[in-house]
Scaffold this active site. Structure first.
Site, mmCIF file in Angstrom:
data_model
loop_
_atom_site.group_PDB
_atom_site.id
_atom_site.type_symbol
_atom_site.label_atom_id
_atom_site.label_comp_id
_atom_site.label_asym_id
_atom_site.label_seq_id
_atom_site.Cartn_x
_atom_site.Cartn_y
_atom_site.Cartn_z
ATOM 1 C CB SER A 1 -11.470 107.608 59.187
ATOM 2 O OG SER A 1 -12.341 107.137 58.182
ATOM 3 C CB SER B 1 -17.301 97.513 46.161
ATOM 4 O OG SER B 1 -16.529 96.408 45.770
ATOM 5 C CD GLU C 1 -12.784 97.339 58.682
ATOM 6 O OE1 GLU C 1 -12.702 98.495 58.599
ATOM 7 O OE2 GLU C 1 -12.608 96.581 57.847
ATOM 8 C CD GLU D 1 -19.710 95.775 42.773
ATOM 9 O OE1 GLU D 1 -20.703 96.473 42.169
ATOM 10 O OE2 GLU D 1 -19.140 96.441 43.878
ATOM 11 C CD GLN E 1 -8.112 100.252 57.917
ATOM 12 O OE1 GLN E 1 -8.748 100.446 58.831
ATOM 13 N NE2 GLN E 1 -8.043 99.412 57.007
ATOM 14 N N GLY E 2 -3.979 103.245 57.027
ATOM 15 C CA GLY E 2 -3.288 103.617 55.859
ATOM 16 C C GLY E 2 -3.337 102.258 54.866
ATOM 17 C CE1 TYR E 3 -4.309 97.908 56.534
ATOM 18 C CE2 TYR E 3 -6.287 96.760 55.843
ATOM 19 C CZ TYR E 3 -5.118 96.805 56.841
ATOM 20 O OH TYR E 3 -4.744 95.967 57.385
ATOM 21 C CB SER E 4 -7.878 102.789 50.354
ATOM 22 O OG SER E 4 -8.914 101.774 50.825
#
Length: 402
Positions: free
Chosen positions: A159, A368, A243, A370, A124-127
């Site tokens: 990951s 997170s 997810e 938050e 997964q290429g998100y962050s």
């Protein structure tokens, strides 16, 4: 509220347990020598156990059909069997449902059968370094060049990037747009030497479960933009809602095993005789039961925008506190390494020490605390939207006005 399974589910449980027992025994030697985990994924695929919960609206892909409760049964039996850790989770539980919901027929025909057979792995290429919880701030750019996109940028905390055949990448395909506009959800082959560089990230536990991924002109087919160009934000948010499904219950079985290890450590150290420590262990056991019931209550519900965020808040804090408890029940010995440690030998951590170190990140990764509270506040409670503007930006804007 009734959490019991039906008679058909009991039969399904027997079938799942028997299959796992037989195939784990038959594949024992092969599994021991296959550190990649791919052989076991193919074994599961041949048995029809991958994607048993996929929506069949657009057809079947070689896997069996299972009801929601049967999916739970399979997840429980798999976790309890001691079977290898799944490396196909991202393709099966994130990419495939997303393609079923937002992809076109050509994309589904190309990718779903390979996932169902356990033949292609995904990451997964998100962050990104400056866009983790704030996913709308991604800076990776994909420029259309005829029938392909050319991608430049960096992803982080990825990951399985070293094992994966494909990566779904959230990239900015319209550089003139900002925030969630102008993003696309692209399916990118990872085997592009010189264009994709994967670098492991060493954690404080010594493991390297995550990676940095650098794209330097990597190519994705124009027909592999899920939902079409510019639909990336809608598709990405749809994926995040998927997810935390049945896999949450599998996770909780792992949590139960870890709690049992902590209790055993408390018994060995004598800490369980302390009334306060004993009460904390009981409290953790009760919270885990509540998490299970909450997960089962919300699993089949639709339209509950806050359910995934509530679940993440519950398990993230619980698991982090479990790691802290694992150290407290052992006292000062928790800080010691193995008895045979020497400067010449690698420093090895035991399972509970690794648990403590890894769980420090539980309230950050996957969104997170938050961010989860903001989602609940805005999308469920209807509170006013929080400002996303950085304090320094607000100060500059006030200075300009003066």
């Amino acid at each position: 509220m009734n959490f019991d399974f039906e008679r058909e589910d009991d039969g399904f449980r027997t079938e799942a347990r028997s299959w796992l027992t037989e195939h784990l025994a038959d594949a024992g030697a092969e599994l021991a020598g296959d550190r990649s985990g791919l052989a076991w994924e193919r074994e599961l695929g041949a048995g029809g156990w991958i994607g048993i919960g996929w929506d069949r609206t657009h057809g079947t892909y070689g896997n069996r059909t299972a009801s929601l409760t049967q999916q739970i049964v399979w997840a429980e039996e798999y976790a309890r069997s001691g079977a290898p850790r799944r490396i196909g989770h991202i393709g099966e539980n994130l990419l495939a449902p997303t393609l079923i919901a937002y992809g076109d027929d050509a994309q589904r025909r190309r990718f779903l059968p390979a996932v169902a057979r356990g033949e292609e792995l995904w990451c997964q290429g998100y962050s990104e370094p400056d866009a983790g919880s704030d996913l709308a701030g991604v800076r990776t750019v994909a420029i259309r060049d005829g029938v392909v996109y050319r991608i430049r940028g960096q992803k982080i905390w990825t990951s399985l990037a070293r094992e994966a055949d494909w990566c779904f990448v959230l990239a900015r395909t319209d550089p003139d747009e900002r925030r969630h506009r102008g993003l696309s959800f692209l399916l990118v082959p990872m085997d592009q030497p010189g264009r994709i560089d994967v670098r492991p990230i060493r954690q404080m536990s010594g493991a390297a479960d995550f990676n940095e991924v650098f794209f330097d002109g990597a190519v994705a087919a124009a027909g592999h933009a899920v939902g079409g160009e510019g639909a990336g934000w809608r598709v990405a948010m749809g994926l995040l809602a998927l997810e935390r499904g049945v896999s949450t219950l599998v996770q909780q079985i792992g949590f139960a095993a870890e709690l049992s290890e902590v209790i055993a450590a408390a018994v060995r150290s004598g800490a369980v005789q302390d009334p306060l420590m004993s009460a904390q262990l009981i409290h953790h056991w009760a919270e885990l039961k509540i998490m299970r019931w909450n997960a089962m209550r919300t699993l089949g519900a639709s339209g509950d925008a806050g359910a995934p965020s509530v679940a993440k808040l519950l398990w993230g804090g619980w698991h982090q506190r479990l790691g802290e408890l694992a150290m407290r029940v052992r006292g000062a010995t928790a800080a010691l390494g193995p008895a045979d440690w020497s400067p010449e030998a690698p420093y090895e951590l035991d399972p509970l020490q690794r648990l403590f170190l890894f769980t420090r990140a539980d309230t950050i990764y996957g969104g997170s605390d938050e961010i989860q509270r903001t989602i609940i506040a805005e999308r469920v409670l209807g509170l006013p939207r929080a400002s996303r503007e950085l304090p320094e930006s607000r100060a500059l804007r006030r200075a300009d006005r003066r």
